[in-house]
Design a protein around this motif. Structure first.
Motif, PDB file in Angstrom:
ATOM      1  N   VAL A 277       0.859  -1.178   0.000  1.00  0.00           N
ATOM      2  CA  VAL A 277       0.000   0.000   0.000  1.00  0.00           C
ATOM      3  C   VAL A 277       0.898   1.232   0.000  1.00  0.00           C
ATOM      4  N   ALA A 278       0.527   2.222  -0.789  1.00  0.00           N
ATOM      5  CA  ALA A 278       1.280   3.481  -0.871  1.00  0.00           C
ATOM      6  C   ALA A 278       0.445   4.593  -0.269  1.00  0.00           C
ATOM      7  N   ALA A 279       1.127   5.637   0.185  1.00  0.00           N
ATOM      8  CA  ALA A 279       0.424   6.762   0.794  1.00  0.00           C
ATOM      9  C   ALA A 279       1.277   8.014   0.678  1.00  0.00           C
ATOM     10  N   VAL A 280       0.627   9.165   0.820  1.00  0.00           N
ATOM     11  CA  VAL A 280       1.321  10.436   1.001  1.00  0.00           C
ATOM     12  C   VAL A 280       1.026  10.889   2.417  1.00  0.00           C
ATOM     13  N   ILE A 281       2.058  10.983   3.231  1.00  0.00           N
ATOM     14  CA  ILE A 281       1.881  11.300   4.646  1.00  0.00           C
ATOM     15  C   ILE A 281       2.764  12.480   5.043  1.00  0.00           C
ATOM     16  N   LEU A 282       2.421  13.099   6.154  1.00  0.00           N
ATOM     17  CA  LEU A 282       3.214  14.180   6.729  1.00  0.00           C
ATOM     18  C   LEU A 282       3.901  13.637   7.973  1.00  0.00           C
ATOM     19  N   VAL A 283       5.234  13.723   7.986  1.00  0.00           N
ATOM     20  CA  VAL A 283       6.025  13.221   9.105  1.00  0.00           C
ATOM     21  C   VAL A 283       7.001  14.314   9.530  1.00  0.00           C
ATOM     22  N   GLY A 284       6.866  14.797  10.761  1.00  0.00           N
ATOM     23  CA  GLY A 284       7.774  15.830  11.243  1.00  0.00           C
ATOM     24  C   GLY A 284       7.790  17.072  10.384  1.00  0.00           C
ATOM     25  N   GLY A 285       6.647  17.428   9.815  1.00  0.00           N
ATOM     26  CA  GLY A 285       6.566  18.591   8.953  1.00  0.00           C
ATOM     27  C   GLY A 285       7.014  18.349   7.528  1.00  0.00           C
TER      28      GLY A 285
ATOM     29  N   VAL B  16       5.278   7.201   0.585  1.00  0.00           N
ATOM     30  CA  VAL B  16       5.791   6.027   1.293  1.00  0.00           C
ATOM     31  C   VAL B  16       5.054   4.775   0.831  1.00  0.00           C
ATOM     32  N   VAL B  17       5.649   3.617   1.120  1.00  0.00           N
ATOM     33  CA  VAL B  17       4.991   2.335   0.889  1.00  0.00           C
ATOM     34  C   VAL B  17       5.170   1.466   2.132  1.00  0.00           C
ATOM     35  N   ALA B  18       4.315   0.473   2.250  1.00  0.00           N
ATOM     36  CA  ALA B  18       4.438  -0.509   3.327  1.00  0.00           C
ATOM     37  C   ALA B  18       3.828  -1.810   2.839  1.00  0.00           C
ATOM     38  N   SER B  19       4.254  -2.909   3.434  1.00  0.00           N
ATOM     39  CA  SER B  19       3.663  -4.201   3.093  1.00  0.00           C
ATOM     40  C   SER B  19       2.346  -4.372   3.836  1.00  0.00           C
ATOM     41  N   VAL B  20       1.459  -5.185   3.262  1.00  0.00           N
ATOM     42  CA  VAL B  20       0.143  -5.463   3.850  1.00  0.00           C
ATOM     43  C   VAL B  20       0.131  -6.901   4.346  1.00  0.00           C
ATOM     44  N   VAL B  21      -0.038  -7.064   5.645  1.00  0.00           N
ATOM     45  CA  VAL B  21      -0.099  -8.397   6.247  1.00  0.00           C
ATOM     46  C   VAL B  21      -1.564  -8.818   6.333  1.00  0.00           C
TER      47      VAL B  21
END
Length: 572
Positions: A446-454, A459-464
């Protein structure tokens, strides 16, 4: 102390030497698998070429030697033989260039600092040189690419040899290559792993020197390697740990890959062998190796290995739009309806903000004007998520609709056709907000657009998933690229690339491989939405006035107008 940036005169001399040595070509041949001759009438494929660096120049000082050594990272032939010429004999034997690649902004951005002043160099026997690199990314010893922007300081020690020439006595393993030439020296290949249910293949991009035989390189990496750490929780390999290649080369004979395995392979069951063959055949295909068949053998005896049936992909769905009250595939000036869902979507009483159609065309996830997420079927319209501030939904290949509030990125839910919500654990733990979320066609990423520390990141991550295919948690988050402006859309382009539409006065479309360097281009003015495809050429962009655009070479061409919603497709 003396400090110098790049020495253009030395580089010009090196180029001149190369020009004299290679008057009729731009580099050396680098590709071609181990093969048994050409048939009568066959012609070889076009060969690749590599940039070529020169060896040490007589009388060069410590900094020139270090600079030449760094430049020689572009020449991979004979296990970086040119770079080894800059090393003292003892270091030539122990230095490991394959330990990784530091990808930097370029030689002009490198700063070299010596512990010797210019007037001390002639009488000195030893020297130290510190190199400051402006890093862009790195590749580890398994070929995994990782964006790693920032400065890095690299130390070198040098001494004079018996001829009085400076040579490097201490240097870190690995090579340095500038980002402009990295794609000319290394090639990205997608290793293929099975998902947890043995029904789909999941790509894992790795980078290897272009001089190497692709068939042998990717086969070795697949048979002996492991998935990337961030992907490992969601995938598996059919190759047992005790099965290895019995030979250092994969022979290609009449488009057949002959793969000799060690003796434990002889005792494997037919299902395991079929999965191994399916996995390897797909890896060779994505690597561009022209084979029609893969054959396994042990001690010269062929193994009876079939293939397994994978969950197939549907035909190219075309562009899905809501236009003039009609929903379906746009064909010229007509809208071809989708039998199971078009009528239901057209009957929705309130405005529609987003549509994501399932791979089987039987259902679609909607976000309506109230911001809520719904699932539409042939005779149903069910509300799935009424939380405030939801981002656009994404339907996965198992039929689960993913939904999350923009201000609560950890509150990801996957809701099935039974309207039961499943909370996804460990979702984006460091994020403060999320603007886009898209599940890949394999359902394992799964991919996403996220805000981290401004900072805003793609980003991507695996799906369990559990044994029934229900998504339960996300694996390690892998950062791909940092964005300098907000996004208005995130989609998949094929199995291993993402496209991000940015929101600014001059919108951009950023194409970002999962595990490789990306690119960007100007998007149409007032671009407001994007739809993915199986290739970058298939991407579609909608502007704020309802005009729909497609690629026309390097430009954008208007193909329709009056479109109110540009729909997406599951996994795209």
């Amino acid at each position: 102390m003396s400090t110098r940036a790049s020495r253009r005169l030395l580089r010009a001399a090196a180029v001149a030497v190369v020009a004299l040595l290679l008057p009729a070509c731009a580099g050396l041949p680098t590709s071609g698998d181990v093969a048994v001759g050409l048939e009568l009438g066959e012609s070889p494929d076009d060969v690749d070429v590599l940039p070529v660096a020169s060896g040490p120049v007589a009388g060069a000082g410590p900094e020139e030697i270090v600079e030449g050594f760094l430049e020689a990272g572009i020449t991979t032939s004979d296990n970086w033989a040119t770079a080894r010429e800059f090393l003292a004999p003892s270091l030539q034997r122990s230095w490991r260039p394959s330990a990784g690649v530091s990808i930097d902004a370029g030689a002009e951005a490198r700063t070299l600092t010596s512990n010797l002043a210019d007037d001390q160099v002639e009488d000195a026997e030893e020297a130290e040189v510190e190199v400051l690199l402006e890093l862009v990314a790195s590749v580890d010893d398994s070929g995994e690419y990782n964006g790693a922007p920032g400065d890095s300081s690299v130390p070198f020690a040098l001494a004079r040899d018996e001829d009085g020439e400076w040579r490097i006595t201490q240097a870190p393993d690995g090579v340095v290559i500038d980002e402009a030439r990295f794609p000319n020296v290394f090639e990205g290949y997608s290793l293929q792993w099975f998902d947890a249910g043995w029904s789909r293949l999941v790509p894992d991009m790795r980078w290897f020197p272009r001089r190497q035989s692709p068939a042998t390189t990717v086969t070795q990496a697949l048979v002996s390697g492991t998935p990337a750490d961030w992907l490992d929780a969601a995938v598996q390999t059919a190759f047992p740990a005790d099965v290895q290649l019995a030979q250092d080369a994969v022979l290609i004979t009449a488009q057949v890959a002959e793969v000799a395995l060690t003796r434990p392979a002889a005792g494997l069951d037919k299902t395991t062998l079929a999965r191994m063959r399916t996995q390897l055949k797909a890896t060779l295909k994505t690597a561009g190796v022209n084979v029609t068949e893969v054959r396994f053998s042990v001690d010269g005896r062929a193994l009876d290995a079939g293939v397994v049936e994978l969950s197939g992909t549907t035909a190219e769905p075309g562009t899905l739009v809501l236009k003039g009250g009609a929903f379906g595939r746009i064909v010229g000036d007509e809208i071809a309806s989708i039998p199971a869902i078009s009528a239901q979507i057209q009957a929705v009483p309130q405005p529609i903000a987003a549509i994501d159609v399932a791979t089987d065309d039987a259902t679609a996830a909607l976000q309506l004007g109230d911001g809520h997420v719904y699932l539409v079927g042939e005779e149903t319209l069910d509300e799935l998520d009424a939380r405030p501030g939801l981002v656009q939904p994404s339907i996965d290949p198992y039929g689960y609709v993913w939904s999350v509030p923009a201000g609560e990125p950890q509150a990801v839910q996957a809701i099935g056709a039974d309207v039961v919500a499943h909370t996804i654990a460990t979702a984006w733990p460091s994020a403060s907000s999320i603007s886009d979320l898209r599940v890949a066609a394999d359902g394992a990423r799964v991919a996403a657009v996220i805000l981290v520390g401004g900072q805003r990141w793609v980003v991507v991550a695996s799906v369990v998933r559990d044994g029934s295919g229900v998504p339960t948690e996300l694996g390690e988050v892998r950062q791909l690229v940092q964005l300098s402006e907000p996004s208005t859309g995130l989609v998949w382009l094929g199995p291993d690339r993402l496209a991000v539409l940015t929101d600014s006065a001059t919108p951009r479309l950023i194409v970002q491989p999962v595990g490789g360097p990306g690119s960007a281009e100007t998007a149409p003015s007032d671009a407001s939405a994007v739809a993915g495809a199986r290739t970058p050429a298939g991407v579609r962009i909608l502007d704020a006035s309802g005009r729909l655009f497609a690629h026309a070479g390097s430009a954008w061409r208007e193909i329709s107008e009056g479109v109110s919603v540009l729909a997406t497709r599951a996994g795209e």
